[in-house]
Design a protein around this motif. Sequence first.
Motif, PDB file in Angstrom:
ATOM      1  N   LEU A  19      40.313  40.390  43.109  1.00 50.06           N
ATOM      2  CA  LEU A  19      39.516  39.974  41.956  1.00 50.06           C
ATOM      3  C   LEU A  19      38.638  41.114  41.457  1.00 50.06           C
ATOM      4  O   LEU A  19      38.498  41.327  40.245  1.00 50.06           O
ATOM      5  N   VAL A  20      38.066  41.890  42.389  1.00 46.65           N
ATOM      6  CA  VAL A  20      37.232  43.037  42.014  1.00 46.65           C
ATOM      7  C   VAL A  20      38.066  44.088  41.284  1.00 46.65           C
ATOM      8  O   VAL A  20      37.637  44.651  40.266  1.00 46.65           O
ATOM      9  N   ILE A  21      39.280  44.362  41.800  1.00 46.57           N
ATOM     10  CA  ILE A  21      40.167  45.348  41.157  1.00 46.57           C
ATOM     11  C   ILE A  21      40.528  44.896  39.750  1.00 46.57           C
ATOM     12  O   ILE A  21      40.458  45.674  38.791  1.00 46.57           O
ATOM     13  N   PHE A  22      40.893  43.629  39.623  1.00 48.02           N
ATOM     14  CA  PHE A  22      41.297  43.105  38.317  1.00 48.02           C
ATOM     15  C   PHE A  22      40.142  43.116  37.315  1.00 48.02           C
ATOM     16  O   PHE A  22      40.262  43.639  36.206  1.00 48.02           O
ATOM     17  N   LEU A  23      39.005  42.552  37.700  1.00 45.31           N
ATOM     18  CA  LEU A  23      37.858  42.489  36.793  1.00 45.31           C
ATOM     19  C   LEU A  23      37.290  43.873  36.516  1.00 45.31           C
ATOM     20  O   LEU A  23      36.842  44.176  35.397  1.00 45.31           O
ATOM     21  N   GLY A  24      37.329  44.754  37.532  1.00 46.00           N
ATOM     22  CA  GLY A  24      36.876  46.133  37.328  1.00 46.00           C
ATOM     23  C   GLY A  24      37.738  46.865  36.322  1.00 46.00           C
ATOM     24  O   GLY A  24      37.236  47.620  35.471  1.00 46.00           O
ATOM     25  N   TYR A  25      39.030  46.631  36.396  1.00 46.19           N
ATOM     26  CA  TYR A  25      39.948  47.250  35.436  1.00 46.19           C
ATOM     27  C   TYR A  25      39.650  46.759  34.022  1.00 46.19           C
ATOM     28  O   TYR A  25      39.560  47.555  33.073  1.00 46.19           O
ATOM     29  N   MET A  26      39.509  45.446  33.860  1.00 45.36           N
ATOM     30  CA  MET A  26      39.236  44.872  32.538  1.00 45.36           C
ATOM     31  C   MET A  26      37.942  45.428  31.960  1.00 45.36           C
ATOM     32  O   MET A  26      37.879  45.806  30.778  1.00 45.36           O
ATOM     33  N   ALA A  27      36.910  45.492  32.775  1.00 50.03           N
ATOM     34  CA  ALA A  27      35.620  46.011  32.307  1.00 50.03           C
ATOM     35  C   ALA A  27      35.725  47.485  31.949  1.00 50.03           C
ATOM     36  O   ALA A  27      35.164  47.936  30.936  1.00 50.03           O
ATOM     37  N   GLY A  28      36.440  48.241  32.770  1.00 48.85           N
ATOM     38  CA  GLY A  28      36.605  49.676  32.520  1.00 48.85           C
ATOM     39  C   GLY A  28      37.312  49.951  31.208  1.00 48.85           C
ATOM     40  O   GLY A  28      36.894  50.817  30.430  1.00 48.85           O
ATOM     41  N   ILE A  29      38.409  49.224  30.946  1.00 40.03           N
ATOM     42  CA  ILE A  29      39.161  49.399  29.696  1.00 40.03           C
ATOM     43  C   ILE A  29      38.304  49.038  28.492  1.00 40.03           C
ATOM     44  O   ILE A  29      38.296  49.731  27.465  1.00 40.03           O
ATOM     45  N   LEU A  30      37.555  47.935  28.627  1.00 40.40           N
ATOM     46  CA  LEU A  30      36.695  47.489  27.529  1.00 40.40           C
ATOM     47  C   LEU A  30      35.639  48.542  27.203  1.00 40.40           C
ATOM     48  O   LEU A  30      35.448  48.915  26.031  1.00 40.40           O
ATOM     49  N   LEU A  31      34.966  49.051  28.211  1.00 42.58           N
ATOM     50  CA  LEU A  31      33.915  50.058  27.996  1.00 42.58           C
ATOM     51  C   LEU A  31      34.493  51.366  27.467  1.00 42.58           C
ATOM     52  O   LEU A  31      33.903  52.015  26.594  1.00 42.58           O
ATOM     53  N   PHE A  32      35.646  51.758  27.995  1.00 41.37           N
ATOM     54  CA  PHE A  32      36.285  52.993  27.534  1.00 41.37           C
ATOM     55  C   PHE A  32      36.668  52.895  26.060  1.00 41.37           C
ATOM     56  O   PHE A  32      36.426  53.822  25.272  1.00 41.37           O
ATOM     57  N   GLY A  33      37.250  51.751  25.654  1.00 40.68           N
ATOM     58  CA  GLY A  33      37.635  51.577  24.261  1.00 40.68           C
ATOM     59  C   GLY A  33      36.445  51.556  23.322  1.00 40.68           C
ATOM     60  O   GLY A  33      36.454  52.178  22.260  1.00 40.68           O
ATOM     61  N   VAL A  34      35.398  50.857  23.736  1.00 40.31           N
ATOM     62  CA  VAL A  34      34.192  50.756  22.897  1.00 40.31           C
ATOM     63  C   VAL A  34      33.494  52.112  22.757  1.00 40.31           C
ATOM     64  O   VAL A  34      32.846  52.388  21.738  1.00 40.31           O
ATOM     65  N   SER A  35      33.631  52.993  23.756  1.00 48.91           N
ATOM     66  CA  SER A  35      32.944  54.289  23.726  1.00 48.91           C
ATOM     67  C   SER A  35      33.318  55.122  22.501  1.00 48.91           C
ATOM     68  O   SER A  35      32.523  55.953  22.039  1.00 48.91           O
TER      69      SER A  35
END
Length: 501
Positions: free
Chosen positions: A8-24
Amino acid sequence: MQLSIIDLVIFLGYMAGILLFGVSFYFKKDKSTDDYITGGRKLPSWAIGMSIFATFVSSISFLALPGNAYLSNWNSFVFSLSIPIAALIAVKFFIPLYREVNSDSAYYYLELRFGGWARTYASIFYLLTQLARMGSILYLLALPMNALLGWDIATIIIITGICVIIYASMGGIEAVIWTDAIQGVVLILGALTCLGIIMFSMPEGPGQVIEIGRENNKFSLGSLDFDLTRSTFWVILVYGLVINLQNFGVDQNYVQRYMSAKNEKEAIKSTWFGSLLYVPVSLLFFFIGTALFAYYQINAHLLPEELLVAEAADRIFPFFIVHGLPTGMTGLLIAAIFAAGMSTISTSLNSSATIILTDHYKKNIQKEVSSKVSFRVLMGSAIFMGILSIFVALAMMGVQSALEAWWALSSIFSGGILGLFLLGYFAKNVERVEAAIGVVLGVLVITWMSLSVFVFQEGIWVNPFHANLTIVFGTIVIFLTGFLLSLLKGKNKDHQVKEKA
């Protein structure tokens, strides 16, 4: 069914990372309309190529291709074999054309050839196609997530849709392409790891997969008979060629990437990279399906009874992801499935926003607009299309087969555009009236072939051909109608000239 904390940490961490990277990308100092649409025409060819590859792949591919191979054979892989042929035509004809026209819209060329009606028709039907596409992917992505995580389908659709809307609308094409590149890598690594685990889990080693596959004719590419009513090798090859010509020739998703490259040479390089990468990766998906078949032939006791029926083939891979992978890998594979779906949706959002600005806002509302206003229109359009796609996905929950609904809708919405483009490019004497008549007849043929089985159920009025040939026949009807009408018009003119003489 509950995921482990690590997964769950890997999955949610990935989703959060992609979201933040795209918004940057939204917070770059220098932002312009050109940056939003083409990334300032300075993006590297390998990243654009990865984005083209990610556009080809969706969560449907990630789950449906292994399911298809598990259930039958590699007949559908013939679709991938048509891609290099379509790519060759694209780099020889289409890319030089679009780079020369130098428009952000794929449909400006149609206006040059046939007038404003052609551009408006193509762009509206393109937007409808993207809505159907995004809605279908959001819904089909939610199904395995519901099985894997136990979350409510509507909740998954809304959360996934909002996440993609945020980074696609704020970051523009740069966010889309760079996140596509990352997600493409995650997808490939996840699939390779999964295949390796299956192969080396066989009691007699990886060779046992090949042996069982051969015994059950799993590596067949389909019948070589010229039968237009079945899914033969030739039917899939022709269908794949037409679909991929449509992708490379008239799909804004692809044309926008041609324009994002530094020059024509880089655009060609990225197209070859992305299209040729998909061929071995799709083969990888089919191999996973065959490997799963072999694995569960040996370990049939591991499958629950409800997965032993043919209709459950698409659920075999998700089941293995949860029960057959070590802790940590399950989270990575779920992230890979989401990666495939999110990259396709983000691409559609960006290209749809571009079409709304260039083909509708600037053309019909305000021709001269500042970069600031254009940027707002692009962001607002992406958000608007994203929200609509969420509603389409929620509506899909009431459809018996979302995949069949998507195939029917995409054939009707997009089938006429390729025929019109080929008519404009290869038949130079065809004018707007002949083209319009060709489009009307072609769309009528496509509509009949797509919907006759639902309307008439059975009888002589039901389409006798395989469903994949719908867009093939529609495209041929449009091209031949316009071409033959132009020939007749030319002969009538010659006849009138002779009479006057």
